[in-house]
Each structure stands twice: as C-alpha cells, then as structure tokens.
Motif scaffolding. Structure first.
Motif, mmCIF file in Angstrom:
data_model
loop_
_atom_site.group_PDB
_atom_site.id
_atom_site.type_symbol
_atom_site.label_atom_id
_atom_site.label_comp_id
_atom_site.label_asym_id
_atom_site.label_seq_id
_atom_site.Cartn_x
_atom_site.Cartn_y
_atom_site.Cartn_z
ATOM 1 N N PHE A 28 0.833 -1.201 0.000
ATOM 2 C CA PHE A 28 0.000 0.000 0.000
ATOM 3 C C PHE A 28 0.870 1.254 0.000
ATOM 4 O O PHE A 28 0.620 2.192 -0.766
ATOM 5 C CB PHE A 28 -0.950 0.010 1.198
ATOM 6 C CG PHE A 28 -1.836 1.226 1.217
ATOM 7 C CD1 PHE A 28 -2.975 1.274 0.438
ATOM 8 C CD2 PHE A 28 -1.514 2.321 1.995
ATOM 9 C CE1 PHE A 28 -3.783 2.403 0.428
ATOM 10 C CE2 PHE A 28 -2.311 3.446 1.999
ATOM 11 C CZ PHE A 28 -3.450 3.494 1.217
ATOM 12 N N GLU A 29 1.874 1.300 0.874
ATOM 13 C CA GLU A 29 2.750 2.476 0.941
ATOM 14 C C GLU A 29 3.468 2.702 -0.385
ATOM 15 O O GLU A 29 3.627 3.846 -0.825
ATOM 16 C CB GLU A 29 3.763 2.317 2.074
ATOM 17 C CG GLU A 29 3.133 2.450 3.441
ATOM 18 C CD GLU A 29 4.089 2.232 4.593
ATOM 19 O OE1 GLU A 29 3.731 2.614 5.718
ATOM 20 O OE2 GLU A 29 5.201 1.680 4.379
ATOM 21 N N GLU A 30 3.875 1.640 -1.039
ATOM 22 C CA GLU A 30 4.522 1.763 -2.346
ATOM 23 C C GLU A 30 3.527 2.290 -3.388
ATOM 24 O O GLU A 30 3.856 3.150 -4.198
ATOM 25 C CB GLU A 30 5.074 0.410 -2.786
ATOM 26 C CG GLU A 30 5.897 0.472 -4.056
ATOM 27 C CD GLU A 30 6.518 -0.869 -4.378
ATOM 28 O OE1 GLU A 30 6.384 -1.293 -5.534
ATOM 29 O OE2 GLU A 30 7.132 -1.476 -3.477
ATOM 30 N N LEU A 31 2.304 1.808 -3.332
ATOM 31 C CA LEU A 31 1.262 2.214 -4.277
ATOM 32 C C LEU A 31 0.927 3.698 -4.151
ATOM 33 O O LEU A 31 0.818 4.405 -5.150
ATOM 34 C CB LEU A 31 0.007 1.365 -4.061
ATOM 35 C CG LEU A 31 -1.177 1.632 -4.968
ATOM 36 C CD1 LEU A 31 -0.847 1.254 -6.410
ATOM 37 C CD2 LEU A 31 -2.387 0.846 -4.487
ATOM 38 N N VAL A 32 0.755 4.200 -2.922
ATOM 39 C CA VAL A 32 0.369 5.603 -2.732
ATOM 40 C C VAL A 32 1.564 6.535 -2.538
ATOM 41 O O VAL A 32 1.404 7.747 -2.576
ATOM 42 C CB VAL A 32 -0.634 5.783 -1.561
ATOM 43 C CG1 VAL A 32 -1.909 5.025 -1.824
ATOM 44 C CG2 VAL A 32 -0.037 5.413 -0.237
ATOM 45 N N GLY A 33 2.750 5.984 -2.328
ATOM 46 C CA GLY A 33 3.948 6.814 -2.169
ATOM 47 C C GLY A 33 3.977 7.591 -0.873
ATOM 48 O O GLY A 33 4.463 8.717 -0.823
ATOM 49 N N ASP A 34 3.441 7.007 0.200
ATOM 50 C CA ASP A 34 3.396 7.691 1.492
ATOM 51 C C ASP A 34 3.306 6.649 2.604
ATOM 52 O O ASP A 34 3.000 5.490 2.344
ATOM 53 C CB ASP A 34 2.183 8.624 1.534
ATOM 54 C CG ASP A 34 2.380 9.815 2.456
ATOM 55 O OD1 ASP A 34 3.487 9.982 3.010
ATOM 56 O OD2 ASP A 34 1.428 10.600 2.612
ATOM 57 N N GLU A 35 3.552 7.077 3.862
ATOM 58 C CA GLU A 35 3.576 6.164 4.995
ATOM 59 C C GLU A 35 2.225 6.062 5.693
ATOM 60 O O GLU A 35 1.579 7.071 5.986
ATOM 61 C CB GLU A 35 4.626 6.613 6.005
ATOM 62 C CG GLU A 35 6.045 6.449 5.498
ATOM 63 C CD GLU A 35 7.077 6.826 6.547
ATOM 64 O OE1 GLU A 35 6.795 6.679 7.759
ATOM 65 O OE2 GLU A 35 8.162 7.261 6.151
ATOM 66 N N PHE A 36 1.821 4.838 6.001
ATOM 67 C CA PHE A 36 0.574 4.534 6.710
ATOM 68 C C PHE A 36 0.575 5.105 8.116
ATOM 69 O O PHE A 36 1.590 5.091 8.806
ATOM 70 C CB PHE A 36 0.407 3.005 6.780
ATOM 71 C CG PHE A 36 -0.650 2.557 7.742
ATOM 72 C CD1 PHE A 36 -1.982 2.589 7.389
ATOM 73 C CD2 PHE A 36 -0.312 2.104 9.003
ATOM 74 C CE1 PHE A 36 -2.970 2.178 8.275
ATOM 75 C CE2 PHE A 36 -1.280 1.686 9.899
ATOM 76 C CZ PHE A 36 -2.619 1.730 9.531
ATOM 77 N N GLU A 37 -0.603 5.612 8.550
ATOM 78 C CA GLU A 37 -0.789 6.063 9.927
ATOM 79 C C GLU A 37 -1.968 5.377 10.611
ATOM 80 O O GLU A 37 -1.852 4.966 11.749
ATOM 81 C CB GLU A 37 -0.960 7.582 9.984
ATOM 82 C CG GLU A 37 0.331 8.319 9.713
ATOM 83 C CD GLU A 37 0.230 9.792 10.038
ATOM 84 O OE1 GLU A 37 -0.885 10.291 10.312
ATOM 85 O OE2 GLU A 37 1.279 10.445 10.009
ATOM 86 N N ALA A 38 -3.119 5.277 9.921
ATOM 87 C CA ALA A 38 -4.306 4.681 10.539
ATOM 88 C C ALA A 38 -5.297 4.275 9.456
ATOM 89 O O ALA A 38 -5.185 4.707 8.311
ATOM 90 C CB ALA A 38 -4.967 5.661 11.499
ATOM 91 N N MET A 39 -6.261 3.444 9.843
ATOM 92 C CA MET A 39 -7.332 3.052 8.925
ATOM 93 C C MET A 39 -8.625 2.930 9.697
ATOM 94 O O MET A 39 -8.623 2.831 10.925
ATOM 95 C CB MET A 39 -7.004 1.742 8.191
ATOM 96 C CG MET A 39 -6.781 0.553 9.095
ATOM 97 S SD MET A 39 -6.482 -1.068 8.288
ATOM 98 C CE MET A 39 -5.522 -0.721 6.867
#
Length: 83
Positions: A28-39
């Motif tokens: 997911f992080e590779e796909l959106v180009g950003d780091e996960f925080e919450a869902m």
C-alpha cells in the motif's frame, strides 16, 4: 437531521485483499507513495477499509464489484493550501 457515527481508528495495519491483489502495509505504501498512519472500516462486517490515513493524505477506498471484487484509491491532501 444529520446522523453522526464514530468509527474506530485502527493504528496498526490490517492486511486486506480483493480478487486480484493482497494489500500489505508495504504494498500500500509503495502504491500511494506515502507512509501509513491509521485506517477505519465502515463496520465490523467489512473486510476492506473505508479510509486509510497516511502522513500526507486521506485515502478513500472505493469498492467496485462488476466481474471481480476490486478497489480504487482516491488520495485527498490532508493539509490543502488555501489562498
């Protein structure tokens, strides 16, 4: 009257999948180009999150089910610059 409901934020990645893809935190992080925080999930019956927060975006996860179960991701800037 507008109904308000509070959803539970999950701060640890919960893997999810569609018919064609398995989404890990890394993919997911590779796909959106950003780091996960919450869902957050719409409710307990859903296995795909409704929204995912990253450092710079709120990602709205849209389900699409025509022939196969799939998703699209809409990235919305968290801190838009207003002039």
């Amino acid at each position: 009257m507008m109904k308000s409901s509070v959803k539970k934020f999950i701060c640890e990645w919960v893997p999810f999948s569609t018919d064609t893809e398995v989404y890990t935190q890394e993919t997911f992080e590779e796909l959106v180009g950003d780091e996960f925080e919450a869902m957050v999930f719409a409710d307990e019956d859903h296995d795909i999150p409704s929204y995912i927060w990253t450092t710079n975006y709120v990602c709205r996860i849209k389900r699409s089910t025509r022939m196969i179960n799939d998703i699209s991701i809409e990235k919305i800037p968290r801190n838009p610059a207003c002039s």
